[in-house]
Design an enzyme around this catalytic site. Structure first.
Site, PDB file in Angstrom:
ATOM      1  CG  ASN A 128       3.338   4.594   1.543  1.00 20.03           C
ATOM      2  OD1 ASN A 128       3.636   4.496   0.906  1.00 20.03           O
ATOM      3  ND2 ASN A 128       2.239   3.740   2.842  1.00 20.03           N
ATOM      4  CB  THR A 129       3.701  10.636   5.510  1.00 21.77           C
ATOM      5  OG1 THR A 129       2.628   9.620   5.391  1.00 21.77           O
ATOM      6  CG2 THR A 129       3.899  12.127   5.948  1.00 21.77           C
ATOM      7  CG  PHE A 183      -0.675   8.862   6.958  1.00 22.16           C
ATOM      8  CD1 PHE A 183      -1.066   7.428   7.270  1.00 22.16           C
ATOM      9  CD2 PHE A 183       0.328   9.712   8.220  1.00 22.16           C
ATOM     10  CE1 PHE A 183      -0.080   7.335   8.647  1.00 22.16           C
ATOM     11  CE2 PHE A 183       1.149   9.660   9.196  1.00 22.16           C
ATOM     12  CZ  PHE A 183       0.878   8.134   9.036  1.00 22.16           C
ATOM     13  CE  LYS A 212       2.352  -0.791  12.932  1.00 21.90           C
ATOM     14  NZ  LYS A 212       1.415  -0.970  12.663  1.00 21.90           N
ATOM     15  CG  ASN A 269       3.652   0.772   9.594  1.00 25.13           C
ATOM     16  OD1 ASN A 269       3.894   0.311   8.295  1.00 25.13           O
ATOM     17  ND2 ASN A 269       3.422   2.130  10.219  1.00 25.13           N
ATOM     18  CG  ASN A 312      -0.163   0.306   2.272  1.00 25.29           C
ATOM     19  OD1 ASN A 312      -0.344   1.943   2.377  1.00 25.29           O
ATOM     20  ND2 ASN A 312       0.283  -0.264   3.427  1.00 25.29           N
ATOM     21  CB  SER A 351       3.718   5.572   7.638  1.00 23.46           C
ATOM     22  OG  SER A 351       3.122   5.375   6.317  1.00 23.46           O
TER      23      SER A 351
END
Length: 352
Positions: free
Chosen positions: A176-177, A116, A213, A242, A112, A174
């Site tokens: 993805n940021t 967010f 996390k 993660n 993915n 994450s």
């Protein structure tokens, strides 16, 4: 397995025929609307204390499935010991362009790059106000993509949701940021965790646990540093870990080289390695929650023996269906008894 679990597993199989993001949306709608009965009582051997949270069992739902807290009633009836929703950012944001969610069926994995996507703190807080009482529900906090002072976004989430969640997770891992994982460096981490710690009394009951996390792509020295920083700033536990940016050579799916975070079965060795490093560094001083590639009672038990006080699942539910939760709990209880343990706590770290 109950009739509802069987029906749920059939529903999961049907959803796998849809586009992954469309299937995700339908799953949330179904869980929000389905009149599910309360789950049967858990085997007493599974009762767990996690940083002061009393859990009926140590099997939780990882963040990412219910980003906006829309299906908490349905999720609370699937048999989880605790449910984590989010990640939520202060302001609503659409996330990254589609397609951004990929099912790697041959590998029992998911990639993915959602970014967010969520409806923001105000909508999230309103839903938490309506959540079912009695269950343990965590709020996973994130930062908006365009925020320069990302630590301020985590503080804002903690303060706005005070009194509404059983615990908070500070998600700095994450992939993805942009810039988010940089918060795992010592200087930025000290700043972030210091501000989180200072905000906790103003955010209501300071005893509400706050977890951190982390990524599975860190080396042992980095994880050791994070453990020490967490202890210095009164963080209550680590979620390990993660999604990964790694791409194992064994991946067979045509989607294997899509950008984003990989989760599911192939992440298992990375998550286990990170858990071992965290358990060695913490040495019993900090509770650990294991995530990544957990798809059976045997695997949950293995992570507990490595040092996890609890586990979380998500990607495996896509392939196994909601009946997986009951199977993990049943098999975990059997493993504990077979090895002579009378509680989960006795098994934590027994295999180190």
């Amino acid at each position: 397995m109950s009739l509802y679990d069987r029906l749920g597993d059939l529903g999961a199989a049907a959803l796998r025929r849809l586009d992954p993001e469309q299937a995700h949306q339908w799953a949330i709608k179904g869980l929000a609307l389905a009149p599910l009965p309360a789950p049967p009582a858990d085997d007493p051997i599974l009762k767990t204390d996690l940083a002061g949270l009393v859990l009926p069992n140590p099997v939780g739902l990882a963040a990412g499935l219910d980003k906006n807290g829309e299906a908490l009633t349905g999720l609370s009836r699937l048999g989880f010991g605790f449910v984590e929703c989010g990640s939520v950012t202060p302001r609503p944001q659409p996330g990254n362009p589609q397609p951004r969610l990929f099912r790697l069926s041959e590998d029992r994995a998911v990639i993915n790059r959602m970014g967010f996507n969520n409806a923001g703190l105000e909508a999230f807080a309103a839903r938490l106000d309506r959540r079912p009482r009695g269950g343990v529900v965590g709020a996973n906090l994130g930062a908006n993509k365009d925020t320069e002072d990302k630590a301020a976004d985590y503080v804002a989430g903690l303060q706005r949701l005070a009194g509404r969640a059983s615990y908070f997770t500070v998600n700095i891992s994450s992939p993805n940021t942009p810039g988010l994982r940089a918060l795992q460096g010592r200087a930025q981490l000290d700043d972030l965790l210091g501000r989180i710690d200072a905000a906790r009394p103003a955010a209501g009951d300071a005893r509400v646990p706050v977890f951190l996390k982390i990524a599975p792509d860190l080396i042992a020295d980095e994880i050791g540093m994070i453990v020490e920083a967490s202890l210095a700033h009164r963080i209550d536990g680590l979620i390990v870990s993660n999604t990964t940016l790694e791409r194992p050579a064994s991946l067979r799916s045509a989607h294997a080289h899509e950008a984003g975070g990989l989760s599911g079965a192939p992440i298992r060795p990375f998550a286990e390695q990170a858990l071992r490093a965290a358990a060695e560094a913490a040495n019993g001083r900090l509770p650990l929650i294991a995530v990544g590639g957990i798809d059976s009672g045997a695997e949950a038990y293995a992570r507990i023996r490595l040092g996890a006080a609890a586990v979380q699942v998500y990607s495996a539910l896509i392939y196994e269906g909601p009946g997986l939760i009951a199977r993990i709990k049943r098999d975990l209880a059997a493993h504990l008894r077979a090895d002579g343990f009378s509680t989960v706590a006795q098994a934590v770290g027994a295999g180190r």
